[in-house]
Design a protein around this motif. Structure first.
Motif, PDB file in Angstrom:
ATOM      1  N   ARG A 209     -25.890  83.991  36.133  1.00 25.73           N
ATOM      2  CA  ARG A 209     -26.588  85.290  35.912  1.00 25.73           C
ATOM      3  C   ARG A 209     -27.258  85.683  37.488  1.00 25.73           C
ATOM      4  O   ARG A 209     -28.059  85.173  37.441  1.00 25.73           O
ATOM      5  N   ARG A 210     -26.536  86.047  38.781  1.00 18.89           N
ATOM      6  CA  ARG A 210     -27.463  86.180  39.520  1.00 18.89           C
ATOM      7  C   ARG A 210     -28.426  87.306  39.820  1.00 18.89           C
ATOM      8  O   ARG A 210     -27.664  88.489  39.296  1.00 18.89           O
ATOM      9  N   ALA A 211     -29.570  87.656  40.218  1.00 20.28           N
ATOM     10  CA  ALA A 211     -29.944  89.316  40.479  1.00 20.28           C
ATOM     11  C   ALA A 211     -29.311  89.722  41.314  1.00 20.28           C
ATOM     12  O   ALA A 211     -28.977  88.920  41.973  1.00 20.28           O
ATOM     13  N   GLU A 212     -29.620  91.224  41.558  1.00 20.04           N
ATOM     14  CA  GLU A 212     -28.933  91.641  42.629  1.00 20.04           C
ATOM     15  C   GLU A 212     -30.132  92.310  43.173  1.00 20.04           C
ATOM     16  O   GLU A 212     -31.473  92.436  43.313  1.00 20.04           O
TER      17      GLU A 212
ATOM     18  N   ALA B  69     -33.517  94.163  41.969  1.00 23.41           N
ATOM     19  CA  ALA B  69     -32.972  94.723  40.577  1.00 23.41           C
ATOM     20  C   ALA B  69     -32.506  94.155  39.891  1.00 23.41           C
ATOM     21  O   ALA B  69     -31.893  93.191  39.791  1.00 23.41           O
ATOM     22  N   LEU B  70     -33.328  94.380  38.301  1.00 24.39           N
ATOM     23  CA  LEU B  70     -33.164  93.271  37.380  1.00 24.39           C
ATOM     24  C   LEU B  70     -32.875  94.037  36.304  1.00 24.39           C
ATOM     25  O   LEU B  70     -33.055  94.029  35.105  1.00 24.39           O
TER      26      LEU B  70
ATOM     27  N   ARG C 263     -32.219 100.144  35.294  1.00 22.83           N
ATOM     28  CA  ARG C 263     -32.981 101.638  35.216  1.00 22.83           C
ATOM     29  C   ARG C 263     -33.492 101.462  37.345  1.00 22.83           C
ATOM     30  O   ARG C 263     -34.130 102.637  37.225  1.00 22.83           O
ATOM     31  N   PHE C 264     -33.842 100.250  37.502  1.00 21.88           N
ATOM     32  CA  PHE C 264     -33.480  99.915  39.139  1.00 21.88           C
ATOM     33  C   PHE C 264     -33.232 101.155  40.184  1.00 21.88           C
ATOM     34  O   PHE C 264     -32.341 101.734  39.740  1.00 21.88           O
ATOM     35  N   GLY C 265     -34.070 101.546  40.430  1.00 25.39           N
ATOM     36  CA  GLY C 265     -34.397 102.889  41.155  1.00 25.39           C
ATOM     37  C   GLY C 265     -34.855 104.007  40.612  1.00 25.39           C
ATOM     38  O   GLY C 265     -34.581 105.560  41.923  1.00 25.39           O
TER      39      GLY C 265
ATOM     40  N   LEU D 248     -38.129  93.887  40.583  1.00 20.70           N
ATOM     41  CA  LEU D 248     -39.108  92.803  41.403  1.00 20.70           C
ATOM     42  C   LEU D 248     -39.171  92.747  43.298  1.00 20.70           C
ATOM     43  O   LEU D 248     -38.207  92.474  43.691  1.00 20.70           O
ATOM     44  N   GLN D 249     -40.473  92.532  43.657  1.00 18.18           N
ATOM     45  CA  GLN D 249     -41.580  93.053  44.660  1.00 18.18           C
ATOM     46  C   GLN D 249     -41.605  91.844  45.303  1.00 18.18           C
ATOM     47  O   GLN D 249     -42.736  91.794  45.090  1.00 18.18           O
TER      48      GLN D 249
END
Ligand SMILES: NC(=O)c1ccc[n+]([C@@H]2O[C@H](COP(=O)([O-])OP(=O)(O)OC[C@H]3O[C@@H](n4cnc5c(N)ncnc54)[C@H](OP(=O)(O)O)[C@@H]3O)[C@@H](O)[C@H]2O)c1
Length: 233
Positions: free
Chosen positions: A203-206, A222-223, A226-228, A174-175
């Protein structure tokens, strides 16, 4: 298991969480530098998706603006602009809107099953109309887009689309750009509607990155694991 594209949600919102105001005119939330960043993100995608209301309300082109970025894509054997994708239950879209009328790229409309026939009659000359089920299921749509060669998908709103990708746990990143203003009108569209979100008090998002861009701030979340991963064009 069927694969889905690297799905990036992108949007700007007011400090109080609105995507727009309640007027007929589109509210500009971002600034010039950030719009250029968004253009770079678009140029790195295979497809851009918006909901049908955003097409009716904002009449966006959803094209890569910078000629240098279009040239780069063409040099890589890609079309100058990403494929445009939308979702509709009723098919009430104008074939002359900029979404369909601009950019020499494929346009795909995922339509609820019971409206496919009339939507093909209306938009069949300007887009590929796909039966997306009833309602259109965003995970299945992702699988279908992957099968059509889309590896990186940018979802540019509105709130209804963000809500579905988030609650279906179908977004990788998410941007979120926060603009320094308040809307203060509950008739306006919010970033998301009601729903059971996979990121919550348990469960907090990063938070992966924070960047000030002039008077706005970009938050990157980062959700998914696969992020990045390098799936950029
Ligand atoms: N700030 C930003 O970054 C940003 C970006 C984009 C949009 N916006 C704003 O967001 C607002 C629009 O957002 P919104 O949430 O109201 O609308 P939206 O997400 O753009 O579109 C909603 C529409 O998409 C179709 N749809 C969505 N999910 C569906 C499903 N699962 N099956 C079938 N059809 C589906 C329906 O179309 P039909 O009605 O055709 O059946 C629905 O009415 C506008 O004010 C726009 O300016 C802001």
């Amino acid at each position: 298991m069927a694969e889905r594209p690297y799905t990036l949600l992108s949007c700007g919102m007011s400090i109080d969480g609105y995507l727009d105001n309640a007027s007929e005119d589109r509210l500009l939330l971002s600034n010039t530098r950030d719009l250029d960043r968004v253009d770079e993100e678009r140029a790195a995608c295979d497809a851009i998706l918006v909901g049908a209301t955003t097409i009716r309300h904002d009449n966006p082109r959803l094209l890569v603006k910078a000629a240098s970025r279009r040239r780069r894509r063409v040099s890589l054997g890609l079309p100058p602009h990403p494929v445009k994708v939308t979702v509709t239950a009723h098919g009430d879209l104008d074939p002359c809107s900029r979404f369909f009328a601009t950019g020499d790229v494929e346009k795909i409309v995922y339509c609820a099953s019971d409206a496919v026939r009339r939507t093909r009659a209306r938009l069949g000359q300007v887009a590929t109309v796909v039966d997306g089920g009833r309602p259109v299921d965003v995970r299945r749509m992702g699988e279908d887009l992957h099968a059509r060669g889309v590896r990186r998908l940018m979802v540019e709103g509105g709130g209804t689309m963000h809500t579905q990708f988030l609650t279906a746990d179908a977004a990788v990143e998410l941007q979120l750009v926060v603009a320094p203003l308040f809307v203060g009108d509950s008739r306006a569209s919010r970033l998301v509607g009601d729903g059971a979100f996979p990121f919550n008090a348990d469960r907090r998002a990063e938070l992966a990155d924070v960047r000030q861009i002039g008077d706005v701030v970009l938050l990157r979340y980062a959700l998914s694991e696969r992020f990045g991963r390098s799936e950029a064009v």
